[in-house]
Design an enzyme around this catalytic site. Sequence first.
Site, short mmCIF file in Angstrom:
data_model
loop_
_atom_site.label_atom_id
_atom_site.label_comp_id
_atom_site.label_asym_id
_atom_site.label_seq_id
_atom_site.Cartn_x
_atom_site.Cartn_y
_atom_site.Cartn_z
N GLU A 1 13.73 45.29 23.95
CA GLU A 1 14.53 46.27 24.72
C GLU A 1 15.98 46.32 24.22
OE1 GLU A 1 11.04 46.94 26.38
OE2 GLU A 1 12.80 48.22 26.29
N HIS B 1 16.36 48.57 21.41
CA HIS B 1 16.45 49.99 21.77
C HIS B 1 17.90 50.41 22.04
CE1 HIS B 1 12.38 51.44 21.74
NE2 HIS B 1 11.95 50.55 22.62
O1 K2U Z 1 10.10 49.29 25.13
C1 K2U Z 1 8.96 49.73 25.25
O2 K2U Z 1 8.57 50.69 24.59
C2 K2U Z 1 7.96 49.00 26.13
C3 K2U Z 1 7.23 48.06 25.23
C4 K2U Z 1 7.86 46.73 25.40
C5 K2U Z 1 7.37 45.68 24.48
C6 K2U Z 1 6.48 45.93 23.45
C7 K2U Z 1 6.06 44.87 22.64
C8 K2U Z 1 6.56 43.61 22.84
C9 K2U Z 1 7.45 43.39 23.86
C10 K2U Z 1 7.85 44.42 24.67
C11 K2U Z 1 5.72 48.09 25.52
O3 K2U Z 1 5.22 49.33 25.77
S1 K2U Z 1 5.22 47.18 26.85
C12 K2U Z 1 3.49 47.06 26.54
C13 K2U Z 1 3.15 45.62 26.41
C14 K2U Z 1 2.49 45.01 27.46
C15 K2U Z 1 2.25 43.65 27.38
C16 K2U Z 1 2.69 42.91 26.28
C17 K2U Z 1 3.37 43.54 25.25
C18 K2U Z 1 3.60 44.91 25.31
NI NI Z 2 9.92 50.13 22.85
#
Ligand code: K2U
Ligand code: NI
Length: 181
Positions: free
Chosen positions: A154, A157
């Site tokens: 995050e 981002h």
């Molecule tokens: O920031 C986003 O787009 C949400 C992300 C967050 C994320 C992705 C990968 C690794 C860490 C955080 C994902 O859509 S959240 C989906 C998800 C669910 C469980 C474990 C990892 C990712």
């Molecule tokens: Ni993301």
Amino acid sequence: MITMKDIVREGHPALREIAEEVAVPPSSEDKETLEKMLDFLKNSQDPEIAEKYNLRSGVGIAAPQLGITKRMFAMYVTDDKDNLYSYGFFNPKIVSHSVETTYLEGGEGCLSVDREVPGTVPRYKRITVEAFTLDNEKVKLRLRGLPAIVFQHELDHLNGIMFYDRIEGYDDAFTKELPKL
Ligand code: K2U
Ligand code: NI
């Protein structure tokens, strides 16, 4: 409520900008936005709500993913000891980190990326972070495991970084060809 139509996808300029610090104490508008982001994560992890509104499951979401280039993100994730990390962070930063790195088995995904991008995304194994929270307090937290990975995903981002930028040898051909929105 936030649904998938509110989330910008690859090619949107907000995903490649450096987000601006949020004035502290945050405005009621910024607090309301961050509250809604946290609600999105909770909704996305509720099978009935996620099904009803066709939400992709998320453990984190950052304001630039809504086209809002402000330094704030929410996380809603449990670690391997079943501790829940439910936070809205303003102006989050990593103040120190381990030399040791880790990565999520199976790679990472992103709510703003509608495709699979395989590859190892290196992250610091342990991080010490500071932020101002939705509960109006300055916090200093030590994170490890999945919460640490989510925080770093995050925070990227907020700095215009996508997870695949960190995959060694990844060729950005797909996004190079995207029309500039
Ligand atoms: O920031 C986003 O787009 C949400 C992300 C967050 C994320 C992705 C990968 C690794 C860490 C955080 C994902 O859509 S959240 C989906 C998800 C669910 C469980 C474990 C990892 C990712
Ligand atoms: Ni993301």
